[in-house]
Design an enzyme around this catalytic site. Structure first.
Site, short mmCIF file in Angstrom:
data_model
loop_
_atom_site.label_atom_id
_atom_site.label_comp_id
_atom_site.label_asym_id
_atom_site.label_seq_id
_atom_site.Cartn_x
_atom_site.Cartn_y
_atom_site.Cartn_z
N THR A 10 -4.77 8.47 -4.40
CA THR A 10 -4.92 8.49 -2.94
C THR A 10 -4.00 9.55 -2.33
O THR A 10 -4.40 10.27 -1.41
CB THR A 10 -4.59 7.10 -2.36
OG1 THR A 10 -5.51 6.17 -2.94
CG2 THR A 10 -4.74 7.06 -0.86
N GLU A 51 0.82 -1.22 0.00
CA GLU A 51 0.00 0.00 0.00
C GLU A 51 0.85 1.27 0.00
O GLU A 51 0.47 2.28 -0.57
CB GLU A 51 -0.92 0.03 1.23
CG GLU A 51 -2.26 -0.62 1.03
CD GLU A 51 -3.17 0.19 0.11
OE1 GLU A 51 -2.68 1.00 -0.70
OE2 GLU A 51 -4.37 -0.02 0.17
N1 HSE Z 1 -8.09 5.32 4.30
C1 HSE Z 1 -7.50 5.60 3.04
C2 HSE Z 1 -7.82 7.02 2.64
C3 HSE Z 1 -8.06 4.65 2.03
O1 HSE Z 1 -8.99 7.41 2.76
O2 HSE Z 1 -6.92 7.76 2.25
C4 HSE Z 1 -7.49 4.82 0.66
O3 HSE Z 1 -6.50 3.91 0.41
#
Ligand code: HSE
Length: 306
Positions: free
Chosen positions: A181, A128
């Site tokens: 993201t 990730e």
């Molecule tokens: N929790 C993360 C975000 C999820 O909202 O940035 C996305 O990978």
């Protein structure tokens, strides 16, 4: 067994009140991966279809996660990975996590399961980082464990697979635009007001209590986000209209799926979910942006052999 084909499901992270800690696993939407045990040591990504992603192991989410797993084993052989992407990158439904989770799940199966699904979360999380620049497990955990998951803590990692009512359905409207993201995280504030924190942790507790007690009213009241959504929703055209239309059509709640741009709603039962999907689609149409809409039961199993 020297080759395995797996289904790596999409996921919804955050679920409004649980930024970086809550997630759920979807059915029907997901990638396919083929993992092969080979004599040559190391990890090689041999083929990627459906997306323009790097084949270099160290630059690929699946490759990095697989290397993390391999480092923890004394394997005398290596693995080849084929990735067939169906989940678009930057869609907000866990595209990178599906690859990371799929890689570690598949390799673990071919190694004879030295690790539990829970233990695999830590390795998948390393992948990730490549995609978003931060280690968060709220997509990889539901992808590996299925159902609704909570990351209680990150240091050390403490992931809980939660109970939930079987009648919950998710609707996901996926606009065909990419939101990275890292960009979606860049709009967030590093500090929050105490009054917002109180509202958010009240809702987080409420949602979890509602899932365990099958109290749909409580689930709905708790699906609120006063911290992240106000900052991120400007990245998503017609967000308020789509969210309001979901509520008006009977959804328990709605919000941004993961880092966006997908918008999700949770509903009680399939009929309600179909009505909500219709209403959400209608209120997105005038953006002129193409989109997909999915209605999915919560996937209790997670990543699996196909
Ligand atoms: N929790 C993360 C975000 C999820 O909202 O940035 C996305 O990978």
């Amino acid at each position: 067994m020297t080759e395995i084909k797996i289904f790596c499901p999409a996921t919804i992270a955050n679920l409004n009140c649980g930024f970086d800690v809550l997630g759920l696993c979807l059915e029907g939407i997901g990638d396919e991966m083929i993992i092969r045990k080979v004599a040559e040591k190391g990890i090689r990504i041999t083929k990627i279809t459906g997306a323009d992603l790097p084949l270099e192991t160290e630059k690929n989410v699946a490759g990095v996660a697989a290397l993390a797993l391999l480092k923890a084993t004394q394997s005398d052989f290596g693995f080849e990975i084929e990735i067939h992407k169906k989940i678009k990158a930057g869609s907000g439904i866990g595209s990178s996590s599906a690859s990371a989770a799929g890689a570690v799940f598949g390799i673990n199966e071919l190694l004879g399961r030295p690790f539990t699904r829970h233990e695999l979360v830590e390795f998948a999380m390393k992948g990730e980082v490549v995609a978003s620049g931060s280690e968060h497990a709220d997509n990889v955990a539901p992808c590996l464990l299925g159902g609704f998951t909570l990351v209680r803590g990150y240091n050390p990692l403490d992931v809980i697979r939660m109970e939930s009512p079987s009648e919950i359905y998710a609707v996901v409207l996926h606009p065909h635009i990419e939101v990275k993201t890292s960009d979606s995280r860049a709009v967030l504030s590093p500090t929050i007001a105490l009054k917002d924190a109180i509202t958010q942790w009240g809702n987080l507790g409420g949602l979890i209590a509602g899932l365990y007690s099958k109290d749909y009213g409580l689930i709905g009241r708790s699906l609120q986000d006063v911290i992240i959504e106000p900052l991120r929703k400007k990245l998503i055209l017609n967000f308020d209209q789509v969210k309001n239309s979901a509520h008006d059509a009977g959804a328990l709640g709605a919000g941004i799926s993961g880092a966006g741009p997908s918008i999700f709603a949770l509903c009680k039962g399939q009929n309600s979910a179909e009505e909500v999907a219709f209403a959400m689609s209608n209120s997105y149409l005038d953006t002129g942006i193409p989109f997909d809409i999915h209605v999915s039961r919560v996937n209790a199993e997670g990543v699996r052999i196909k």
